[in-house]
Design an enzyme around this catalytic site. Structure first.
Site, mmCIF file in Angstrom:
data_model
loop_
_atom_site.group_PDB
_atom_site.id
_atom_site.type_symbol
_atom_site.label_atom_id
_atom_site.label_comp_id
_atom_site.label_asym_id
_atom_site.label_seq_id
_atom_site.Cartn_x
_atom_site.Cartn_y
_atom_site.Cartn_z
ATOM 1 N N ASP A 126 0.789 -1.248 0.000
ATOM 2 C CA ASP A 126 0.000 0.000 0.000
ATOM 3 C C ASP A 126 0.820 1.296 0.000
ATOM 4 O O ASP A 126 0.444 2.267 0.669
ATOM 5 C CB ASP A 126 -0.954 0.021 1.201
ATOM 6 C CG ASP A 126 -1.961 -1.110 1.166
ATOM 7 O OD1 ASP A 126 -1.922 -1.928 0.223
ATOM 8 O OD2 ASP A 126 -2.787 -1.198 2.101
ATOM 9 N N LYS B 64 -6.647 -4.898 -3.156
ATOM 10 C CA LYS B 64 -7.317 -5.547 -2.021
ATOM 11 C C LYS B 64 -8.347 -4.604 -1.411
ATOM 12 O O LYS B 64 -8.073 -3.410 -1.232
ATOM 13 C CB LYS B 64 -6.289 -5.977 -0.971
ATOM 14 C CG LYS B 64 -5.467 -4.843 -0.380
ATOM 15 C CD LYS B 64 -4.357 -5.408 0.492
ATOM 16 C CE LYS B 64 -3.531 -4.342 1.156
ATOM 17 N NZ LYS B 64 -4.207 -3.559 2.173
ATOM 18 N N CYS C 267 -2.137 -2.392 7.742
ATOM 19 C CA CYS C 267 -2.108 -3.340 6.619
ATOM 20 C C CYS C 267 -0.880 -4.241 6.633
ATOM 21 O O CYS C 267 -0.964 -5.392 6.193
ATOM 22 C CB CYS C 267 -2.246 -2.581 5.304
ATOM 23 S SG CYS C 267 -3.899 -1.876 5.126
HETATM 24 C C1 C5J Z 1 -3.095 0.730 5.447
HETATM 25 C C2 C5J Z 1 -4.775 2.026 6.522
HETATM 26 N N1 C5J Z 1 -2.578 0.488 4.245
HETATM 27 N N2 C5J Z 1 -3.947 2.413 7.496
HETATM 28 N N3 C5J Z 1 -4.331 1.295 5.487
HETATM 29 O O1 C5J Z 1 -2.472 0.467 6.451
HETATM 30 O O2 C5J Z 1 -5.935 2.361 6.544
#
Ligand code: C5J
Length: 223
Positions: free
Chosen positions: A26, A131, A164
Site C-alpha cells: 500500500d 485488495k 495493513c
Molecule cells: C493501510 C490504513 N494500508 N492504514 N491502510 O495500512 O488504513
C-alpha cells in the site's frame, strides 16, 4: 543460488531468495502524499515517507537477484459494491472512502490517489494486488500466486505498520509463510504504534515473524 542469513530479532533468519517474495504494502499516493486520504484524516504523512528510500534499496537488491516482487493497493471498485458499510461509514472523517478528494475519489481503483507513488512504481510484470481490506490475502489471489511460484517466505514492507502490514503478516503466518520484516521499510502515522508493532512481530519466539533492517537484507543479497 545460495541461501542468505540476516541478523534479525529474535534470531538470525535464513532464506532462499528463489523461494522468497518481496511484498510491498500500500505505498499509495492517498496514504503518503500531501492532499491524500491519510492527511485528510489529520495524519502527518511525512512519517510515511521515511520508508520510501529503504524500500527502494530493498527492491533494487531483490530485482537484481530476480526475486519475485509483489505490490498491493488498498481500494475499491468505482461502484463500491466491494466496500462494506462498516468500513465506509465509521467515525466523522472530513472525507470518506468514495468521496471526491484532491487526487480523485478516495481509495477508488483507477483514481490518481489510489495508485502507487512514483518512487516505488511497479516494474512491468510485477504483480499488483488490489485488495478491499487491510490484509493482502483477504478477497485477493495473492495466495494463489505465491503457491504457484513455490514461495515459502515473504519479506514485507510498506504502510502502515500496525494496520495493513500487521494484518498481512498475520494472515501470511496463519497460512504457513515465514515473514521477515525490515522495520525501516515500514512506517506509521504513529511512531509508538510502529515501534510496538515491530516488537509484536518478533515477540514470543517470532510469533508472527522476524524483524531486521533493510541494509541487512540488501547486504545479504549482494554477497
Ligand atoms: C493501510 C490504513 N494500508 N492504514 N491502510 O495500512 O488504513
Amino acid at each position: 543460488m545460495k541461501t542468505c542469513t540476516v541478523p534479525a530479532l529474535p534470531e538470525p533468519f535464513t532464506f532462499d531468495p528463489q523461494q522468497t517474495a518481496v511484498l510491498i504494502i500500500d505505498m499509495q499516493r492517498d496514504f503518503i502524499e500531501e492532499g491524500g486520504f491519510g492527511q485528510s484524516l489529520g495524519n502527518d504523512v511525512s512519517l510515511l515517507k521515511a520508508a520510501i528510500a529503504p524500500c527502494q534499496a530493498l527492491l533494487k537488491a531483490a530485482r537484481a537477484q530476480g526475486m519475485l516482487v509483489i505490490h498491493t493497493r488498498e481500494g475499491h471498485r468505482a461502484d463500491m459494491h466491494d466496500a462494506f458499510e462498516a468500513k465506509v461509514h465509521r467515525g466523522s472523517p472530513k472525507v470518506r472512502i468514495g468521496d471526491a478528494g484532491p487526487m480523485g475519489r478516495i481509495l477508488i481503483r483507477g483514481e490518481a490517489g489510489h495508485d502507487i507513488i512514483p518512487d516505488l512504481y511497479p516494474l512491468p510484470g510485477e504483480p499488483v494486488i488490489d485488495k478491499p481490506g487491510k490484509g493482502s490475502f483477504y478477497a485477493t489471489d495473492l495466495e494463489l500466486i505465491l503457491r504457484n511460484r513455490k514461495i515459502s517466505t515473504l519479506i514485507v514492507g510498506g504502510v502502515t505498520t500496525e494496520v495493513c502490514v500487521h494484518t498481512t503478516v498475520r494472515e501470511a503466518n496463519d497460512r504457513g509463510f515465514r515473514c521477515l520484516i525490515p522495520g525501516d521499510c515500514c512506517a506509521s502515522y504513529n511512531r509508538e504504534f510502529h515501534a510496538v508493532s515491530l516488537r509484536m512481530f518478533a515477540a514470543q519466539s517470532a510469533i508472527f515473524g522476524w524483524v531486521t533492517e533493510s541494509h541487512q537484507v540488501v547486504n545479504a543479497l549482494q554477497h
